[in-house]
Design an enzyme around this catalytic site. Sequence first.
Site: not given
Lengths: 257, 214
Positions: B83, B196, B198
């Site tokens: 990001c 993202h 994650e």
Amino acid sequence: MRNLRVIARLDVKMGKLIKGVQMEGWRKVGDPAEFAERYAEAGCDELIFMDVVASLYGRNTLVDTLKETASRVFVPMTVGGGVRQLGDAETLLKCGADKVAINTAATQNPDLVNAMSETFGAQATVISIEAVRQGSDWHVMTDNGRNKTGLSAVAWAKEVEDRGAGEIVLTAIHTEGMGKGLDLDLVRAVSDAVRIPVIAGGGLGDPDHLSALIRGTQASGVSVAQALHWGRVSMEDLRDVLRAEGCSVRDLVEGPA
Amino acid sequence: MTGQTCVVVDYGSGNVYSVLHALKRIGVDAYLTSSHTAIAGASRVILPGVGAFGDVMTKLRETGLDEAVVRHIEAERPFLGICVGMQVLMETGKEFGDHAGLGVVPGTVERVPEAVPGLPPMRVPIIGWHPVQPSEGSDWADTPFPQEARTPFYYFVHSYSVRPADPGHLCGEIAVEGRAIAAALRKDNVFGVQFHPERSAGEGQRFLQRFMAF
């Protein structure tokens, strides 16, 4: 291709997932982390956690629930309930929240919206609007629908957009928990008035209600609570509707063994 | 991952909790550090980032971590920016005024194109899961993207995106309301993703695992 997020909403109280009707008469449903994990694995795009008693600190709090969930659930989480100042938002973001939702504090101190947006970014600044129909207008309420603010939902939505909010989570109190469909007029009025994403909630009880939302509004997402928690609709039902309506649907891919 | 270290750069970014947990889920014992020597000498470095470009750069500069990150990259070891951690690889960010970035990849970071003649308006921030396609000229060989023919969905939440001066540095993109938006960068051992991993469930964990094997 239209992109509309299906979001499981979990209202929590003292570490338990609860569900009520029109934000009253809460009943315990179960362990929020377990429900969150199940929904994420079944394909929900995001999760919303709202603490109805706004207990950010102390024991059995939202922070504990959030940490536990964030260690085992790997989809984005919007978290709110009891956020009064920047430090509260920071605490939640550090414990695994991706976005922080505020309602009461924003209506009492609108500058907090600007401050959150400047500090954490618009993408982390979510305004929760709880609205109740009053004639041809919708009034903004706080504290789970108990208190009036004197604000009109559409005007308030525009104001928070101007102040830097990145998303609106819009809940119609008069349809919430009834399972008889969303207030599409409200969703249209708010989503047509702003250029930030609007998540519509309050009243989805049947997959057809999602079709109606997709066809009738510019909503960027739907939040579903009771219908999922009580098993009246499944995540797969909702994903089927997205496919049938020509929306993009993420593939479910298992993580590495 | 014997003998390998993966560090996550600690400079006060909000989303490190989920990055560390996602790595833990795939069996990577990454650690969070602000030690310059640990970062410059790590086998792999992940730079997370949320918020505004200028804020992230200010924090990196104040802590001297900007130099540590660049030293790691110059040593030709694998790097992943997530990001805003990807955006700061560029020369200039244009969020709330012009800000100098790390300058690892030539180009800028600009607001996503909201108003484009002939196209419907789009809502910003871009938030949601989007299918990522390889950019023109990139076949994803030898990248953390899937190595089989498959379109992965990842989670995005952003209002700004990278514009590399050399389109050859673009590695993946998404289509939003008819607009092509940069999703990933690659320059040698340096990867940057706007999405993202994650927060992208199993697909994101697979991405991180392939980065660890790179």
